[in-house]
Design an enzyme around this catalytic site. Structure first.
Site, PDB file in Angstrom:
ATOM      1  CB  ALA A  10      51.044 -68.938 -65.976  1.00 35.00           C
ATOM      2  NE  ARG A  16      46.075 -67.815 -52.238  1.00 35.42           N
ATOM      3  CZ  ARG A  16      46.810 -68.933 -52.149  1.00 35.42           C
ATOM      4  NH1 ARG A  16      47.320 -69.299 -50.996  1.00 35.42           N
ATOM      5  NH2 ARG A  16      47.056 -69.655 -53.234  1.00 35.42           N
ATOM      6  CD  GLN A  73      44.085 -75.244 -65.512  1.00 36.94           C
ATOM      7  OE1 GLN A  73      44.780 -74.282 -65.195  1.00 36.94           O
ATOM      8  NE2 GLN A  73      43.835 -76.235 -64.668  1.00 36.94           N
ATOM      9  CG  ASN A 170      55.599 -78.877 -53.516  1.00 37.41           C
ATOM     10  OD1 ASN A 170      56.575 -78.776 -54.259  1.00 37.41           O
ATOM     11  ND2 ASN A 170      54.362 -78.995 -53.965  1.00 37.41           N
ATOM     12  CE  LYS A 351      56.717 -33.967 -77.783  1.00 40.33           C
ATOM     13  NZ  LYS A 351      55.550 -33.435 -78.466  1.00 40.33           N
ATOM     14  CG  ASN A 377      73.650 -20.292 -74.019  1.00 42.35           C
ATOM     15  OD1 ASN A 377      72.558 -20.323 -73.432  1.00 42.35           O
ATOM     16  ND2 ASN A 377      74.780 -20.078 -73.386  1.00 42.35           N
TER      17      ASN A 377
HETATM   18  C1  UD1 Z   1      51.173 -74.861 -54.659  1.00 37.90           C
HETATM   19  C2  UD1 Z   1      51.337 -76.346 -54.276  1.00 37.90           C
HETATM   20  C3  UD1 Z   1      51.987 -76.416 -52.909  1.00 37.90           C
HETATM   21  C4  UD1 Z   1      53.301 -75.657 -52.891  1.00 37.90           C
HETATM   22  C5  UD1 Z   1      53.119 -74.224 -53.403  1.00 37.90           C
HETATM   23  C6  UD1 Z   1      54.475 -73.581 -53.617  1.00 37.90           C
HETATM   24  C7  UD1 Z   1      49.492 -77.557 -55.312  1.00 37.90           C
HETATM   25  C8  UD1 Z   1      48.181 -78.189 -55.095  1.00 37.90           C
HETATM   26  N1  UD1 Z   1      50.057 -76.976 -54.238  1.00 37.90           N
HETATM   27  O1  UD1 Z   1      50.257 -74.300 -53.742  1.00 37.90           O
HETATM   28  O2  UD1 Z   1      52.213 -77.765 -52.560  1.00 37.90           O
HETATM   29  O3  UD1 Z   1      53.841 -75.636 -51.594  1.00 37.90           O
HETATM   30  O4  UD1 Z   1      52.436 -74.220 -54.663  1.00 37.90           O
HETATM   31  O5  UD1 Z   1      54.363 -72.236 -53.937  1.00 37.90           O
HETATM   32  O6  UD1 Z   1      50.039 -77.614 -56.398  1.00 37.90           O
HETATM   33  N2  UD1 Z   1      47.553 -72.868 -61.418  1.00 37.90           N
HETATM   34  C9  UD1 Z   1      47.075 -73.174 -62.665  1.00 37.90           C
HETATM   35  N3  UD1 Z   1      45.888 -73.821 -62.800  1.00 37.90           N
HETATM   36  C10 UD1 Z   1      45.150 -74.202 -61.729  1.00 37.90           C
HETATM   37  C11 UD1 Z   1      45.649 -73.889 -60.423  1.00 37.90           C
HETATM   38  C12 UD1 Z   1      46.854 -73.232 -60.318  1.00 37.90           C
HETATM   39  O7  UD1 Z   1      47.707 -72.850 -63.677  1.00 37.90           O
HETATM   40  O8  UD1 Z   1      44.088 -74.791 -61.919  1.00 37.90           O
HETATM   41  C13 UD1 Z   1      48.840 -72.153 -61.296  1.00 37.90           C
HETATM   42  C14 UD1 Z   1      48.734 -70.802 -60.621  1.00 37.90           C
HETATM   43  O9  UD1 Z   1      48.563 -69.779 -61.572  1.00 37.90           O
HETATM   44  C15 UD1 Z   1      50.082 -70.679 -59.915  1.00 37.90           C
HETATM   45  C16 UD1 Z   1      50.509 -72.122 -59.690  1.00 37.90           C
HETATM   46  O10 UD1 Z   1      49.704 -72.921 -60.501  1.00 37.90           O
HETATM   47  O11 UD1 Z   1      51.042 -70.044 -60.725  1.00 37.90           O
HETATM   48  C17 UD1 Z   1      50.360 -72.535 -58.227  1.00 37.90           C
HETATM   49  O12 UD1 Z   1      49.005 -72.372 -57.843  1.00 37.90           O
HETATM   50  P1  UD1 Z   1      48.626 -71.766 -56.434  1.00 37.90           P
HETATM   51  O13 UD1 Z   1      47.155 -71.702 -56.349  1.00 37.90           O
HETATM   52  O14 UD1 Z   1      49.376 -70.539 -56.168  1.00 37.90           O
HETATM   53  O15 UD1 Z   1      49.135 -72.950 -55.494  1.00 37.90           O
HETATM   54  P2  UD1 Z   1      49.544 -72.850 -53.981  1.00 37.90           P
HETATM   55  O16 UD1 Z   1      48.323 -72.846 -53.130  1.00 37.90           O
HETATM   56  O17 UD1 Z   1      50.514 -71.775 -53.762  1.00 37.90           O
HETATM   57 CA    CA Z   2      51.324 -70.197 -55.043  1.00 37.24          CA
END
Ligand code: UD1
Ligand code: CA
Length: 454
Positions: A10, A16, A73, A170, A351, A377
């Site tokens: 998270a 996006r 992170q 995935n 309120k 009333n």
């Molecule tokens: C990711 C997967 C993809 C999968 C998809 C499913 C990777 C590289 N790709 O892509 O294979 O099909 O999810 O929905 O894993 N996050 C972190 N730290 C980071 C980057 C991301 O905590 O450095 C968290 C984001 O907050 C998010 C999750 O990881 O909740 C997924 O990251 P996101 O960038 O949405 O990955 P996708 O491009 O959707």
């Molecule tokens: Ca995602």
């Protein structure tokens, strides 16, 4: 007994979404996505949940509170890097680790449980939750060898033209042998299109080490939707909304038009209650049996007793008794509490007030900071004058009071039990029990005078 741990990702920015609000905090049916994920994980028997936070870390922690442990992170270098941050907490433990993305709020607890069981049965070091998508664009693709075994996951941006045709994707949810996971993560590199450390690369690494890697396919694509933008957010909302509405209908609630009925995930609704179109039920709301709610009504964090009707009205953080009628066009503001057999009619605002049983405020009134007894009333157009421009003051109206139409009760003031206020009075002093209070200019009739005016 095998220990199960969970890591929730998270920390990503959620570019996006084009939002000031951090992605995983965007609500779906009133609850932040990441909280759906954590709550789902909590329904299975996990020993520890570690949420990786980064952007908006403080807010995420505030929402989730002690439902999770946290690791920061600081720089978002990819999903693999994210999981690696949990090494200090989990790295040395024996067990199985579920990894779930904070932006996949629709995955059901049952699916997580099945994924785990499948992983155990296959004695795998890693199991990916996969699904077949009509439009796999944006997801990592599952690449299998001639024997049908999983070889690797290739991200959209790294996929060859041929790989882009693969429809098995995935979901971003996995089960790993905990130690194998952290060992393999050390070997993940960032030599890819996005320059990130991808968690999915762990699959290929384990496979090349000759470990067992499997995939558990869910046939419900709805479940695995990853929310990356607001279009997906609205799709998630729609899917979650229909799940919630279906649950209530199966429990005996009539929902006339589920497509425009929005009920929070926590809400509880009794049998034989009818929900009419345009209803929004938010937060921790509990609605009794045999109620009629709506049309066009919003109820937030409130409790509504049995057989009560709420029509075209707004109720916030309030308690309403049984056999009570609210609306049309009434507004109960926070901290109001109504008894049984109460009537709140059109254009009435209440309120921070309590109203006893059988009390009626039928038309065009404001009741604020008041304590109103039973069987009172309040006539049309009467108001409590609770605010002097600086402070709020209290109005106490005891049992069996009759307040005539268009009266002003200037607070602080007490209206004694059984008293009667003449219509049009402006009450500034206490009214004793059983008294008649008249506080208005006396009428004078000048006979035939009207003719002179014409
Ligand atoms: C990711 C997967 C993809 C999968 C998809 C499913 C990777 C590289 N790709 O892509 O294979 O099909 O999810 O929905 O894993 N996050 C972190 N730290 C980071 C980057 C991301 O905590 O450095 C968290 C984001 O907050 C998010 C999750 O990881 O909740 C997924 O990251 P996101 O960038 O949405 O990955 P996708 O491009 O959707
Ligand atoms: Ca995602």
């Amino acid at each position: 007994m095998n220990n199960i741990f969970a890591v929730v990702l998270a920390a990503g920015q959620g570019t996006r979404m084009k939002s000031k609000l951090y992605k995983v905090l965007h609500p779906v049916c009133g609850k932040p996505m990441v909280e759906h994920v954590v709550d789902n994980i909590r329904t299975i028997d996990v020993k520890r949940i570690v949420t990786i936070v980064g952007h908006g870390a403080e807010m995420v922690k505030e929402y989730l509170g002690d439902k999770s442990e946290y690791v920061l992170q600081a720089e978002q270098l990819g999903t693999g890097h994210a999981v690696q941050q949990a090494e200090a907490l989990l790295g040395s433990l024996e067990g199985t680790t579920l990894v779930v993305c904070g932006d996949t709020p629709l995955i059901r607890p049952e699916t997580l449980q099945s994924l785990y069981e499948f992983h155990q049965q296959h004695n795998a070091k890693a199991t990916i939750l996969t699904a077949v998508a009509d439009n796999p664009f944006g997801y990592g693709r599952i690449i299998r060898n001639a024997l049908g075994q999983v070889e690797q996951i290739v991200e959209q941006k790294d996929a060859s033209e041929e790989q882009k045709f693969v429809k098995e994707i995935n979901t971003g949810t996995y089960c790993f042998d905990n130690k194998a996971l952290f060992e393999a993560l050390k070997q993940v590199k960032n030599d890819n299109a996005q320059g990130e450390f991808y968690l999915p690369d762990v699959i290929e690494i384990l496979k090349q080490q000759g470990e067992i890697v499997t995939a558990y396919a869910t046939d419900d694509f709805d479940e695995i939707l990853g929310v990356n933008d607001r279009v997906a957010l609205s799709q998630a909302e729609e899917i979650m909304r229909s799940r919630i509405n279906e649950k209530h209908m199966r429990n005996g609630v009539t929902i006339i038009n589920p497509l425009n009925t929005h009920i929070s995930i926590e809400a509880v609704i009794g049998r034989d209650t009818i929900i009419k179109p345009g209803v929004v039920i938010e937060g921790n709301t509990i609605i009794g049996e045999d109620c009629i709610i709506g049309p066009n009504t919003q109820i937030t964090d409130s409790r509504i007793g049995d057989r009560t009707t709420v029509t075209n009205s707004v109720v916030s953080t309030s308690t309403v008794g049984e056999d009570t009628a609210i609306g049309p066009f009434a507004h109960l503001r926070p901290e109001s509490s109504l008894g049984n057999h109460v009537k709140i009619g059109n254009f009435v605002e209440v309120k921070k007030s309590t109203l006893g049983n059988d009390t009626k405020v039928s038309h065009l009134s404001y009741i604020g900071d008041a304590e109103v007894g039973n069987d009172v009333n309040i006539g049309c157009g009467s108001i409590t004058v609770n605010y002097d421009g600086k402070n709020k003051h209290k109005t106490i109206i005891e049992d069996n009071v009759f307040v005539g139409c268009n009266s002003n009760l200037v607070a602080p003031v007490k209206i004694g039990a059984g008293s009667f206020i003449a219509a049009g009075s402006t009450i500034t002093k206490e009214v004793p029990e059983d008294a008649l209070a008249i506080a208005r200019a006396r009428q004078e009739n000048k006979l035939d005078y009207a003719k002179k005016l014409k």
